[in-house]
Design a protein around this motif. Structure first.
Motif, PDB file in Angstrom:
ATOM      1  N   HIS A  90      -5.159  -0.896   7.371  1.00 56.16           N
ATOM      2  CA  HIS A  90      -5.242  -1.437   6.016  1.00 56.16           C
ATOM      3  C   HIS A  90      -4.451  -2.734   5.848  1.00 56.16           C
ATOM      4  O   HIS A  90      -4.915  -3.688   5.234  1.00 56.16           O
ATOM      5  CB  HIS A  90      -4.748  -0.391   5.005  1.00 56.16           C
ATOM      6  CG  HIS A  90      -5.520   0.892   5.049  1.00 56.16           C
ATOM      7  ND1 HIS A  90      -6.853   0.970   4.697  1.00 56.16           N
ATOM      8  CD2 HIS A  90      -5.163   2.149   5.414  1.00 56.16           C
ATOM      9  CE1 HIS A  90      -7.274   2.215   4.838  1.00 56.16           C
ATOM     10  NE2 HIS A  90      -6.264   2.953   5.270  1.00 56.16           N
ATOM     11  N   THR A 207       0.100   2.851   0.727  1.00 55.90           N
ATOM     12  CA  THR A 207      -0.200   1.433   0.954  1.00 55.90           C
ATOM     13  C   THR A 207       0.284   0.624  -0.251  1.00 55.90           C
ATOM     14  O   THR A 207       0.228   1.078  -1.387  1.00 55.90           O
ATOM     15  CB  THR A 207      -1.705   1.206   1.158  1.00 55.90           C
ATOM     16  OG1 THR A 207      -2.424   1.724   0.035  1.00 55.90           O
ATOM     17  CG2 THR A 207      -2.182   1.899   2.419  1.00 55.90           C
ATOM     18  N   SER A 209      -0.535  -2.893  -0.555  1.00 55.69           N
ATOM     19  CA  SER A 209      -1.327  -4.102  -0.777  1.00 55.69           C
ATOM     20  C   SER A 209      -2.808  -3.770  -0.703  1.00 55.69           C
ATOM     21  O   SER A 209      -3.219  -2.783  -0.080  1.00 55.69           O
ATOM     22  CB  SER A 209      -0.995  -5.178   0.258  1.00 55.69           C
ATOM     23  OG  SER A 209      -1.376  -4.773   1.553  1.00 55.69           O
ATOM     24  N   GLU A 210      -3.608  -4.596  -1.333  1.00 50.96           N
ATOM     25  CA  GLU A 210      -5.055  -4.404  -1.357  1.00 50.96           C
ATOM     26  C   GLU A 210      -5.717  -5.773  -1.374  1.00 50.96           C
ATOM     27  O   GLU A 210      -5.291  -6.677  -2.098  1.00 50.96           O
ATOM     28  CB  GLU A 210      -5.467  -3.610  -2.602  1.00 50.96           C
ATOM     29  CG  GLU A 210      -6.956  -3.400  -2.724  1.00 50.96           C
ATOM     30  CD  GLU A 210      -7.326  -2.684  -4.023  1.00 50.96           C
ATOM     31  OE1 GLU A 210      -8.525  -2.469  -4.252  1.00 50.96           O
ATOM     32  OE2 GLU A 210      -6.401  -2.360  -4.801  1.00 50.96           O
TER      33      GLU A 210
END
Length: 245
Positions: A90, A207, A209-210
């Motif tokens: 990711h 997670t 960040s995207e």
């Protein structure tokens, strides 16, 4: 000497990059993937350090099944065995966390990464690994030598070079100059088919960040030719159009 080399599966730099789903997804169709060049440098130095039976080299990749040809190439080049964490990478944090969890259960004397991957150019994983493992971490190194239980690394800094001697274990992010990438020979290619490749499931990790969207660089504009005698026009173009003066 047990060495772990972290490797990435990245698009070839000659591949035409496109995106789908309104520029939110990378388009894998027709893309040729390769072993990240900076990781090849790390692997080459690991091979030199263990030459003559002085140790073993494990390569680790966080990726889905499609990355296995790249892992097999690393085995063909000279790695002893391989590990694939069965997950989509990711972001750098996710990758570093998965690798760190593996190292906690399987300690190594030296952990090598490339200075960065050529797809995102983040240069984050080595530093994050050092923090997660509570180990010294040095990145963008140009030279790496072992002397007993210590490693000496050299890196460029503004106006000169920095030389550090650090006790093992450490995490090191290698750059060009550390070693010359090696080309697998026929014996290596044949033996890579039978070398161990252990697939493990990822650990759960939050997670942070995207990716919202991707953008391609603006196309290059047309070249304007200016006569060598017409310096006034050149100055005008640099000032009015290029806006660099």
């Amino acid at each position: 000497m047990k060495i772990l080399v972290c490797i990435s599966n990245v698009p070839d730099t000659t591949t035409k990059i496109t995106f789908t789903d309104n520029n939110t997804q990378f388009n894998n169709n027709g893309v040729q993937f390769i072993l990240n060049p900076y990781d090849e440098i790390a692997l080459a130095r690991a091979i030199e350090l263990t030459d003559g039976g002085k140790g073993t080299i494990t390569v680790i990749n966080v990726g889905e099944a499609a990355t296995e040809p790249t892992i097999r190439k690393a085995l063909a080049i000279g790695a002893t065995d391989a590990v694939r964490v069965n997950a989509k990478p990711h972001d750098a944090w996710y990758v570093a966390y998965q690798v760190a969890e593996y190292i906690k259960a399987n300690p190594f004397d030296l952990v090598l990464t490339g200075r960065e991957s050529i797809d995102y150019n983040g240069s984050k994983v080595a530093g994050m690994l050092g923090e997660l493992l509570d180990l010294p971490s040095v990145s963008i190194i140009k030279k790496l030598d072992l002397d007993g239980d210590k490693v000496t690394v050299e890196r460029e800094i503004e106006g000169g070079k920095e030389v550090l001697t650090i006790p093992l274990p450490i995490v090191a992010g290698t750059a060009e100059g550390v070693a010359e990438p090696k080309i697998p020979n026929m014996r290596g290619i044949m033996s890579a088919r039978t070398k161990p490749l252990n697939v493990i499931e990822p650990v759960e990790v939050k997670t942070f960040s995207e990716i919202i969207s991707y953008e391609t660089p603006a196309p290059r504009g047309q070249v304007k030719l200016v006569s060598a005698d017409d310096t006034a026009k050149l100055v005008d173009l640099l000032h009015e159009e290029a806006r660099v003066i």
